[in-house]
Design a protein around this motif. Structure first.
Motif, short mmCIF file in Angstrom:
data_model
loop_
_atom_site.label_atom_id
_atom_site.label_comp_id
_atom_site.label_asym_id
_atom_site.label_seq_id
_atom_site.Cartn_x
_atom_site.Cartn_y
_atom_site.Cartn_z
N LEU A 2 0.60 -0.52 0.13
CA LEU A 2 -0.15 0.03 -0.15
C LEU A 2 0.97 1.27 0.03
N PHE A 3 0.02 1.96 -0.74
CA PHE A 3 1.63 3.06 -1.13
C PHE A 3 0.73 4.68 -0.03
N ILE A 4 1.31 4.65 0.83
CA ILE A 4 0.69 6.33 1.58
C ILE A 4 2.10 7.51 0.20
N VAL A 5 0.18 8.68 0.01
CA VAL A 5 0.71 9.02 -1.61
C VAL A 5 1.06 10.45 -1.02
N ASP A 6 1.61 10.53 0.25
CA ASP A 6 2.25 12.24 0.60
C ASP A 6 3.11 12.27 0.07
N ASP A 7 3.26 13.73 -0.02
CA ASP A 7 4.57 14.14 -0.94
C ASP A 7 5.62 14.23 -0.20
N ASN A 8 5.02 14.53 1.15
CA ASN A 8 6.02 14.73 2.11
C ASN A 8 5.27 13.90 3.97
N PHE A 9 5.93 12.52 3.85
CA PHE A 9 4.87 11.69 5.06
C PHE A 9 5.32 12.27 5.98
N ILE A 10 6.66 12.84 6.08
CA ILE A 10 7.24 13.10 7.69
C ILE A 10 7.29 14.74 7.61
N GLY A 11 6.35 14.87 6.96
CA GLY A 11 6.22 17.18 6.46
C GLY A 11 5.63 17.43 8.19
N ASN A 12 4.56 16.14 8.42
CA ASN A 12 4.32 17.01 10.89
C ASN A 12 4.89 16.51 11.32
N GLN A 13 5.30 15.65 12.06
CA GLN A 13 6.24 14.94 12.11
C GLN A 13 6.21 14.75 13.62
N ARG A 14 5.45 15.43 14.44
CA ARG A 14 4.59 15.32 15.35
C ARG A 14 2.86 14.34 15.17
N ASN A 15 2.75 15.20 14.11
CA ASN A 15 0.96 13.91 13.81
C ASN A 15 0.97 12.76 13.16
N VAL A 16 2.75 12.57 12.71
CA VAL A 16 2.64 10.89 11.74
C VAL A 16 3.14 10.09 12.65
N LYS A 17 3.61 10.46 14.29
CA LYS A 17 4.25 9.05 14.58
C LYS A 17 3.14 9.44 15.75
N ARG A 18 1.77 9.88 15.64
CA ARG A 18 0.70 10.06 16.43
C ARG A 18 -0.26 8.62 15.49
N PHE A 19 0.09 9.12 14.36
CA PHE A 19 -0.77 8.38 13.59
C PHE A 19 -0.39 6.44 13.48
N LEU A 20 1.28 6.85 13.67
CA LEU A 20 1.96 5.62 13.34
C LEU A 20 1.10 4.75 14.54
N ARG A 21 1.56 4.64 15.97
CA ARG A 21 1.49 4.42 17.22
C ARG A 21 0.22 4.26 17.42
N GLU A 22 -1.09 4.46 16.30
CA GLU A 22 -2.47 3.50 16.00
C GLU A 22 -2.11 3.50 15.07
N LEU A 23 -1.63 3.35 14.10
CA LEU A 23 -1.25 1.81 13.27
C LEU A 23 -0.48 0.54 14.07
N ILE A 24 -0.11 0.62 14.22
CA ILE A 24 1.17 -0.39 14.64
C ILE A 24 0.00 -1.36 15.20
N PRO A 25 -0.48 -0.78 16.24
CA PRO A 25 -1.87 -2.33 16.89
C PRO A 25 -2.74 -2.70 16.12
N TRP A 26 -3.07 -1.89 15.17
CA TRP A 26 -3.69 -2.36 14.72
C TRP A 26 -3.38 -3.36 13.30
N VAL A 27 -1.96 -3.17 13.12
CA VAL A 27 -1.65 -3.68 12.15
C VAL A 27 -1.33 -5.29 12.29
N LYS A 28 -0.67 -5.30 13.68
CA LYS A 28 -1.10 -6.62 14.56
C LYS A 28 -1.73 -7.70 14.95
#
Length: 527
Positions: A218-244
């Motif tokens: 799956l491609f996350i098409v953002d031109d810069n996925f880490i442009g907002n590092q605080r919010n991307v970390k919030r997302f990843l912390r919720e994504l990890i338990p979902w994918v597990k």
């Protein structure tokens, strides 16, 4: 209202992976996320049909059925985009257009006959368009300086896609980029303040794809996925338990700025979530060119070391490189080649600089009267067009370095060697999926085709292929999918390098690999 939504065809390009798609039994790499998001913004009582013309063409019955044709396009899709507008007008249909191309160059769509231009971001301008329709307006241009709150953006209509025709699915988490690269049109289109969706909103999109049966990359098409590092970390912390919880149904790829390597926590979170690859805009190893083009984030730390850190975090690197910056010194192409060999980046996207409309570069060159209005070629689009402006060093020299670089980098033996080098350099990730995944039912066919073409048919690399395959099986079997996927992509690039050379030869009037450079004086400008 009966609306026919169309997405124009791409020409054969670096990213089209034509031969790869053919041997895998697929039609396109990723679906068009923008137009299926627009579909979600339309009234629920409308009847909607969608055709991605890279997958299958609309029928004459579709044309007869519809009241309105809606088309979205990027610059590279210009020929088919304009042809579709003209056909719709001939058939007496109302035409609405949007996307990056008409937003940047609205006059082209108007000249082709489009009635409604839904420009900028659809969350702001689709409602304006719908209001105009209810008022009976026969035409209109709808724009918005204001940027939408993407937390209110609707879920794309993934149900409209012929999902089994694509190599990957796609979602978007953010829009905009905090950096100020002179040549980039992302900041002029979407702004320098990255806006992100909420983590639960993005995970709902993943759940929708999961419920529709998608499994794979799956491609996350953002031109810069880490442009907002605080919010991307919030997302990843919720994504990890979902994918597990869902047993890692997807592995992820995205685009990011090189400063990703500066954040160990972010690298760790991406690895935990199942990111297997990232595209980096490296552009050039020449520090002076990076300064000129205002890509200062690439000058803070050694680029080779940044690539090594990202590899160690378990991610494959794709990267973009550009020739033709102002003040660029001779041999830039050779220095890019050396960098690619040192880092083992398998698929370097080497391109010639284009001034895209409304970028800082475009505006500066316009003031300096260096833009070329019409050189007989498509002015912007694919990476193997000569620049649409007068460069500061001879155009023949740049073209020669580009053609030579692309030809050498995608020599089959060189390419396969880098595929092995990159796969071996990727840090080990245990206990979870984190590699390129093939769509359901396509893996066996793809592997069989690779074994046939490179293990039997191509005598010049046959021995190398089997030797390298044995090394992967013995030393790093967990990246076997990734390695075979990269090998399969080679079939596309070995054809494409011939096409790239032909295109440059056509524009120059001679083959830069077989002719001495003509005498040309560089243009002197103050950069």
């Amino acid at each position: 209202m009966k609306a026919l939504l169309l997405y124009p065809q791409f020409p054969q390009s670096f990213w089209s992976y034509d031969r790869f798609m053919e041997i895998a039994g697929l039609k396109a790499v990723i679906p068009p996320l923008g137009i299926i998001t627009v579909a979600a913004l339309l009234p629920q009582d409308w009847e909607v049909r969608f055709c991605d013309r890279n997958v299958n063409h609309e029928t004459e019955a579709d044309w007869k059925w519809c009241d309105l044709v809606i088309i979205s396009a990027m610059l590279v899709q210009k020929p088919d985009f304009l042809a579709l507008i003209q056909k719709a007008v001939r058939l007496g249909k109302k035409v609405a257009v949007g996307g990056p191309y008409p937003t940047s160059v609205p006059q082209d769509a108007l000249d082709a006959g489009a009635h409604y231009l839904i420009l900028d971001e659809g969350e702001m301008t689709v409602p304006q368009f719908l209001e105009a329709l209810t008022q009976g307006k026969a035409q209109g241009i709808f724009r918005s300086i204001e940027k939408p709150d993407v937390t209110l953006s609707p879920m794309p209509r993934f149900d409209l896609l012929q999902r089994d025709a694509y190599f990957m699915m796609a979602i978007q988490f953010s829009r905009g980029c905090p950096f100020n690269c002179e040549f980039c049109d992302i900041i002029s289109l979407y702004g320098r303040k990255p806006r992100t969706k909420e983590p639960n909103q993005t995970i709902a999109e993943l759940q929708a794809l999961y419920d529709l049966g998608w499994r794979g990359s799956l491609f996350i098409v953002d031109d810069n996925f880490i442009g907002n590092q605080r919010n991307v970390k919030r997302f990843l912390r919720e994504l990890i338990p979902w994918v597990k919880q869902h047993n890692y149904p997807f592995t992820f790829m995205t685009e990011a700025s090189v400063n990703l390597a500066e954040d160990d926590e972010l690298l760790h979170l991406m690895s935990e979530a199942g990111f297997y690859a990232v595209f980096l805009g490296i552009e050039t190893p020449d520090q002076d060119s990076l300064q000129v083009t205002r890509k200062l984030q690439n000058t803070r730390n050694p680029l080779v070391e940044a690539c090594r850190k990202i590899n160690q975090a378990g991610m494959l690197i794709y990267a973009g490189f550009i020739l033709g910056f102002d003040g660029e010194r001779s041999g830039a192409g050779q220095r890019i080649q050396a960098f690619v060999e040192q880092t083992g980046i398998p698929q370097p996207m080497l391109g010639i600089l284009q001034a895209l409309p409304n970028t800082a570069l475009w505006n500066r060159l316009q003031q300096e009267q260096r833009l070329i209005a019409d050189n007989g070629m498509t002015p912007v689009g694919d990476q193997n067009n000569l620049m649409n402006f007068v460069p500061t060093r001879p155009i023949g020299e740049i073209a020669k370095e580009y053609t030579e670089g692309f030809w050498t980098l995608y020599d089959p033996a060189n390419y396969l060697r880098r595929c092995l080098q990159q796969c071996l350099s990727i840090g080990s990730v245990t206990g979870r999926k984190q590699t390129m995944q093939f769509p359901s039912g396509k893996g066996l066919r793809l592997v069989a085709q690779v074994l046939w073409h490179q293990g039997i048919r191509r005598s010049e690399i046959r021995m190398q292929f089997w030797q390298q395959l044995w090394i992967i099986l013995r030393r790093k079997p967990q990246v076997l999918n990734m390695y075979l996927g990269l090998c399969a992509a080679g079939e596309h690039f070995w054809e494409y390098r011939v096409l790239a050379r032909e295109r440059i030869t056509q524009q120059l009037g001679y083959d830069p690999l077989q002719s001495a450079l003509p005498e040309q004086k560089p243009v002197l400008v103050n950069t």
